[in-house]
Design an enzyme around this catalytic site. Structure first.
Site, short mmCIF file in Angstrom:
data_model
loop_
_atom_site.label_atom_id
_atom_site.label_comp_id
_atom_site.label_asym_id
_atom_site.label_seq_id
_atom_site.Cartn_x
_atom_site.Cartn_y
_atom_site.Cartn_z
N GLY A 14 40.02 26.95 49.63
CA GLY A 14 38.80 26.24 50.17
C GLY A 14 38.42 25.38 48.95
O GLY A 14 37.03 25.00 48.73
N ILE A 34 37.27 33.94 43.14
CA ILE A 34 38.34 33.05 42.43
C ILE A 34 38.01 31.84 42.18
O ILE A 34 37.99 31.25 41.12
CB ILE A 34 39.77 32.98 43.43
CG1 ILE A 34 40.34 34.49 43.21
CG2 ILE A 34 40.76 32.13 42.70
CD1 ILE A 34 41.77 34.48 44.16
N LYS A 82 32.66 3.25 41.84
CA LYS A 82 33.77 2.99 41.00
C LYS A 82 34.64 1.76 41.22
O LYS A 82 35.02 1.46 42.21
CB LYS A 82 34.67 4.18 40.83
CG LYS A 82 35.91 4.30 39.89
CD LYS A 82 36.57 5.12 40.00
CE LYS A 82 37.98 5.22 39.43
NZ LYS A 82 38.72 6.27 39.48
N THR A 107 44.63 10.13 41.31
CA THR A 107 45.24 10.24 42.38
C THR A 107 45.44 11.30 43.30
O THR A 107 46.06 11.25 44.32
CB THR A 107 46.75 9.68 42.16
OG1 THR A 107 47.21 10.28 40.96
CG2 THR A 107 46.81 8.14 41.72
N ILE A 149 43.15 13.34 44.77
CA ILE A 149 42.58 13.49 46.17
C ILE A 149 43.18 12.49 46.93
O ILE A 149 43.11 12.90 48.18
CB ILE A 149 41.12 13.21 45.77
CG1 ILE A 149 40.45 14.37 45.01
CG2 ILE A 149 40.32 13.28 47.18
CD1 ILE A 149 39.04 14.07 44.46
N SER A 187 38.16 32.52 48.51
CA SER A 187 37.57 33.73 47.78
C SER A 187 36.48 32.98 46.81
O SER A 187 36.90 32.30 45.58
CB SER A 187 38.69 34.38 46.97
OG SER A 187 38.28 35.12 45.82
N ALA A 244 36.81 11.67 40.22
CA ALA A 244 37.15 10.22 40.20
C ALA A 244 37.80 10.18 41.14
O ALA A 244 39.26 10.82 41.71
CB ALA A 244 37.68 9.86 38.87
P1 FAD Z 1 41.62 24.49 43.95
O1 FAD Z 1 40.35 23.65 43.60
O2 FAD Z 1 41.92 25.20 42.86
O3 FAD Z 1 41.24 25.40 45.10
C1 FAD Z 1 42.13 26.48 45.47
C2 FAD Z 1 41.37 27.38 46.49
O4 FAD Z 1 42.35 28.44 46.75
C3 FAD Z 1 40.12 28.29 45.76
O5 FAD Z 1 39.38 28.05 47.13
C4 FAD Z 1 40.52 29.44 45.82
O6 FAD Z 1 39.38 30.38 45.80
C5 FAD Z 1 41.42 29.43 46.74
N1 FAD Z 1 42.37 30.89 46.57
C6 FAD Z 1 43.46 30.70 45.46
N2 FAD Z 1 43.89 32.01 45.53
C7 FAD Z 1 43.53 32.63 46.59
C8 FAD Z 1 43.48 33.87 46.88
N3 FAD Z 1 44.51 35.03 46.52
N4 FAD Z 1 42.80 34.42 48.01
C9 FAD Z 1 41.90 33.67 48.52
N5 FAD Z 1 41.70 32.38 48.06
C10 FAD Z 1 42.44 32.08 47.04
N6 FAD Z 1 41.92 14.81 41.17
C11 FAD Z 1 41.18 13.40 41.56
O7 FAD Z 1 41.55 12.87 42.55
N7 FAD Z 1 40.53 12.92 40.75
C12 FAD Z 1 40.25 13.38 39.36
O8 FAD Z 1 39.53 12.77 38.69
C13 FAD Z 1 40.83 14.63 38.93
N8 FAD Z 1 40.71 14.82 37.69
C14 FAD Z 1 41.47 16.13 37.80
C15 FAD Z 1 41.27 16.88 36.24
C16 FAD Z 1 42.00 17.90 35.90
C17 FAD Z 1 41.83 18.41 34.42
C18 FAD Z 1 42.84 18.61 36.83
C19 FAD Z 1 43.41 19.80 36.54
C20 FAD Z 1 42.81 18.31 38.23
C21 FAD Z 1 42.16 16.84 38.53
N9 FAD Z 1 42.18 16.24 39.77
C22 FAD Z 1 41.69 15.10 39.99
C23 FAD Z 1 42.75 17.10 40.63
C24 FAD Z 1 41.81 17.76 41.74
O9 FAD Z 1 41.08 18.58 40.81
C25 FAD Z 1 42.47 18.47 42.75
O10 FAD Z 1 43.33 17.80 43.56
C26 FAD Z 1 41.29 18.89 43.95
O11 FAD Z 1 40.25 19.71 43.10
C27 FAD Z 1 42.12 19.69 44.94
O12 FAD Z 1 42.29 21.18 44.35
P2 FAD Z 1 42.75 22.34 45.51
O13 FAD Z 1 41.92 22.46 46.70
O14 FAD Z 1 44.21 21.95 45.50
O15 FAD Z 1 42.78 23.47 44.25
#
Ligand code: FAD
Length: 494
Positions: free
Chosen positions: A15, A44, A80, A339, A341, A41, A52
């Protein structure tokens, strides 16, 4: 939905921004076709960065029916207009990659050809001076304009955004389940059958969307699709993020400031600033990076610095069997051009277009994977360009990226631009001609010549043409309110 036809059971694992963007869109558009459960979770947590964005988010927000002003207040967002790249080409050099269109194209040739001719004649100003969004950014101004408005994106509080999306998703029937996924169970045919949570509950489904972030619990942990590693082109592998108090009015652009072994970001929100450093652990230790970040940031830190580890690259398959990876679970390029998001949004749209209402069809899977890989490869090339096309030789990191081998697709683009001034957007590629031109010129690649159509104009005509654009740009930019004032009236932080 035909009578008697069963709804597809969709389980979204995770999530973060990816999980809730997927849930909100599926809920809003396909509520009658699928039952969606999202499991996440709290223990986690999420990656907690990603603030951005690029202009395509405006489209996604419209799709899910967001009221922009209300949403901007909730996510304490700012507008932006582009990204300022400082110290990338050379130390003390700066340029902006803006979201606008620079100058005016002719159908045979982009504006850069006319600008190049003007430059040879000594009558052209800086390339960016011909772009409204760029000049508005430099002047810290912003407003929605009627008709063809400014092309813009947002800086947002990512956690607040996920909360906002959750509210929409739940309003459209998405169920949320708190818990840690302890096991991914496979069916006899190899598909994913269910997720088993810590408390013993078992969630079965027809389709599973892996949004578990870098953990990639389903697509890699269970299905092991493999990963194409890009660290030989994009060697940065760590980031440290820290939030600070704001010390000035929020700028309508992101700052990306190169350092000895990577770069640092500065993302202004209404109530605080997001900061972080991205670096290559081969050339800079975590301690050095943290000390440098804390020394360089402006304003009092509001959070403890957090180290994030990553490996640039892409999952070999984004959709495999009955599992689709969206977000960080599908790969990571680097946050340099914001890029990630966008890629989430693209995968969500693709999923909706190819929604497997009657079970998974391999042609859909192949098409989904081909489109995603194509798109990601082009973004990868664009990011590599920023590192590779530099005059910097002051540190081992810059000497390395300057001389490293690059993908042939990028080498071709650079040769074409250098020798002819031409650049083309291929198919559905994210970055259009204008973005490539801004960054190639910004990073110091000057074409050797221009298209002959630019020579058809006399010196007086080309001068008039260029001056007319600048006059228009400045008149419009000077008529815009200060970005900060506009935020206060349009969407004050909630
Ligand atoms: P996460 O945010 O990591 O979410 C993972 C989810 O999975 C969480 O809810 C967690 O609880 C759940 N989960 C994991 N394991 C389990 C488990 N075993 N059981 C239950 N739940 C679990 N993108 C942009 O577009 N612009 C930016 O400026 C940008 N800056 C960034 C800077 C950095 C340093 C990094 C690393 C990334 C950046 N990104 C940026 C990318 C952006 O942060 C992600 O694409 C976005 O936050 C999506 O993340 P996600 O939802 O894939 O993963």
């Amino acid at each position: 939905m035909k009578d008697g036809q069963a709804k597809q059971k969709v389980i979204i694992a995770g999530g973060g921004t990816a999980g809730w963007m997927t849930a909100a869109a599926l809920g809003k558009v396909l509520e009658k076709v699928c039952d969606v459960t999202l499991v996440e979770s709290d223990a986690i947590g999420t990656v907690g960065v990603g603030e951005a964005t690029i202009p395509t988010l405006v489209t996604y927000n419209r799709l899910i029916g967001l009221d922009e002003a209300k949403w901007m207040s909730a996510v304490k967002g700012t507008f932006k207009l582009g990204i300022a790249f400082e110290n990338w080409t050379d130390l003390n050099h700066r340029y902006i990659h803006s979201f606008g269109i620079t100058g005016k194209d002719h159908w045979t040739a982009g504006f850069q050809h006319f600008w190049h001719r003007g430059r040879e004649l000594g009558v052209a100003k800086e390339f960016g001076d011909y772009c409204l969004e760029l000049i508005a950014a430099e002047k810290d101004r912003f407003a929605h304009l009627p008709d063809l408005g400014l092309n813009y994106a947002y800086h947002i509080d990512a956690t607040a955004y996920a909360g906002f999306l959750r509210e929409i998703a739940e309003r459209h029937g998405v169920k949320r389940r708190e818990g840690r996924i302890a096991e991914v169970r496979r069916a006899a045919n190899g598909d994913i059958a269910s997720l088993v949570l810590d408390d013993g509950a078992e969630l079965d489904g027809d389709l599973f969307v892996d949004c578990t972030g870098f953990r990639a619990l389903l697509i890699e942990g269970a299905l092991g699709v493999g990963y194409d590693d890009w660290t030989h082109w994009l060697p940065c592998d760590r980031a440290i993020a820290v939030q600070t108090e704001s010390v000035r009015a929020p700028r309508p652009y992101t700052r990306s400031i190169a350092h000895e072994a990577g770069w640092r970001w500065q993302i202004p929100l209404q109530h605080r600033t997001g900061n972080g450093t991205v670096y290559c652990s081969k050339y800079m230790s975590d301690d050095e990076a943290q000390a440098k970040l804390l020394n360089d940031i402006e304003g009092r830190p509001l959070t403890e610095p957090r180290v994030l580890r990553f490996r640039t690259g892409m999952r070999r398959q984004h959709w495999h069997r009955n599992c689709i990876a969206i977000g960080l679970s599908s790969g990571f390029i680097e946050p340099l051009e914001s890029t990630s998001i966008h890629l989430i949004q693209r995968s969500v749209m693709r999923l909706m277009r190819m929604f497997p209402q009657h079970g998974v069809h391999q042609p859909d899977v192949d098409e989904f994977n081909a489109q995603t890989a194509y798109e990601t490869d082009h973004i990868r090339d664009f990011i590599i360009l920023h590192y590779h096309l530099t005059n910097r030789t002051d540190t081992p990191f810059w000497r390395h990226v300057r001389s490293m081998e690059i993908p042939e697709s990028l080498a071709h683009r650079m040769r074409l631009f250098r020798e002819t001034g031409r650049v083309f957007r291929a198919n559905d590629e994210l970055f259009a001609e204008n973005s490539w031109t801004q960054v190639m010129l910004g990073q110091g690649l000057m074409p050797e010549t221009h298209h002959p159509v630019a020579d058809v104009m006399s010196e007086a005509e080309i001068t008039k043409f260029l001056d007319y654009i600048i006059e228009n740009v400045n008149r419009t930019a000077n008529g815009l309110p200060a970005h900060e004032d506009y935020l206060k009236s349009y969407c004050p932080a909630a």
